[in-house]
Design a protein around this motif. Sequence first.
Motif, PDB file in Angstrom:
ATOM      1  N   GLN A 155     -46.709  42.013 -17.467  1.00 42.25           N
ATOM      2  CA  GLN A 155     -45.416  42.256 -17.698  1.00 42.25           C
ATOM      3  C   GLN A 155     -44.391  41.213 -17.999  1.00 42.25           C
ATOM      4  O   GLN A 155     -43.515  41.333 -18.830  1.00 42.25           O
ATOM      5  N   ARG A 156     -44.759  40.070 -17.370  1.00 42.05           N
ATOM      6  CA  ARG A 156     -44.081  38.775 -17.645  1.00 42.05           C
ATOM      7  C   ARG A 156     -44.231  38.601 -19.439  1.00 42.05           C
ATOM      8  O   ARG A 156     -43.279  38.133 -20.152  1.00 42.05           O
ATOM      9  N   SER A 157     -45.347  38.778 -19.837  1.00 40.62           N
ATOM     10  CA  SER A 157     -45.782  38.439 -21.129  1.00 40.62           C
ATOM     11  C   SER A 157     -45.089  39.272 -21.996  1.00 40.62           C
ATOM     12  O   SER A 157     -44.657  39.310 -23.398  1.00 40.62           O
ATOM     13  N   THR A 158     -44.976  40.854 -21.553  1.00 38.02           N
ATOM     14  CA  THR A 158     -44.333  42.043 -22.483  1.00 38.02           C
ATOM     15  C   THR A 158     -42.906  41.646 -22.585  1.00 38.02           C
ATOM     16  O   THR A 158     -42.181  41.848 -23.524  1.00 38.02           O
ATOM     17  N   ILE A 159     -42.196  41.035 -21.490  1.00 41.94           N
ATOM     18  CA  ILE A 159     -40.810  40.854 -21.470  1.00 41.94           C
ATOM     19  C   ILE A 159     -40.521  39.813 -22.363  1.00 41.94           C
ATOM     20  O   ILE A 159     -39.772  39.489 -23.183  1.00 41.94           O
ATOM     21  N   ARG A 160     -41.491  38.633 -22.314  1.00 45.82           N
ATOM     22  CA  ARG A 160     -41.243  37.300 -23.203  1.00 45.82           C
ATOM     23  C   ARG A 160     -41.306  37.807 -24.795  1.00 45.82           C
ATOM     24  O   ARG A 160     -40.575  37.410 -25.406  1.00 45.82           O
TER      25      ARG A 160
END
Length: 203
Positions: free
Chosen positions: A135-140
Motif C-alpha cells: 500500500q505504501r509503495s502504491t501511494i508513493r
Amino acid sequence: MNQALTQLTCTAFSGEGIVASGSLQHVVTTVKAALSDSERTQLLIFDDSTGKPIDVDFRGKIDDVLQRLEEQFSGASDTEVNPQTTRRVGRPKLGVVSGEVTLLPRQWEWLKSQPGGASVTLRKLIDEARRAGEQRSTIRESQEATYNFMTAMAGDFLHYEEALRALFAGDGDRFNRFIEDWAPDIRDHIKKLSVHAFPERRT
C-alpha cells in the motif's frame, strides 16, 4: 511487436488539451495521422504509470516511428517467469519452505501462545507487513507520477506549490481544491494519476 508498445498506456497533450490516450502504439499512430509536423512540435506524450514524458521521433512513415520505439524499448522484458520453474521443495500441500528464524525467548513464548502456533502467526504477520508495504509503495508511485506530470504541465499554474504540499501530505480534499480551476484536461489527468495517492480516496 514489443509488448511495451501495446501494453504501456500513455496520454498525448498538445498545449493544455488531450489529443490521444491509450496504448503507446495507438497514441503514436493516432498523433502521426492527425497532426502536422508543425503541430507535433507542441506535443508531449506522457507515460501514465510514471507521469514522465516519452521521447518519440516522428520522422518518416509510421512503420519507421514504431520501429524506432521498438528499439528504444528493447530492454523491456516480454517474458514472464514461470512460477513452476522457481518453486522450491517444501511441503507440497502448502507450498511452504522451511528455514531458520532466530528470536528471543520471550518472542518465542508469545508466538507459541497465539492461536495456530508460531508458524501460523508468523505467516499472518508477514502477510500483513507485505500488504502494508504494498500500500505504501502504491501511494508513493501515484504521488511521484502525479508530481512528474504536474511539474511538466502545471508548474506555472496558480496554487501549484500548495497542491504539491497537499499531495505529499496525503490531503486529498485540499489537493482537489487547489487544482479545481486548472485547465480541464490537465486537471482531470492529474486526478487520474493521483487516484491512489490518498488512502481515504481508495475504494
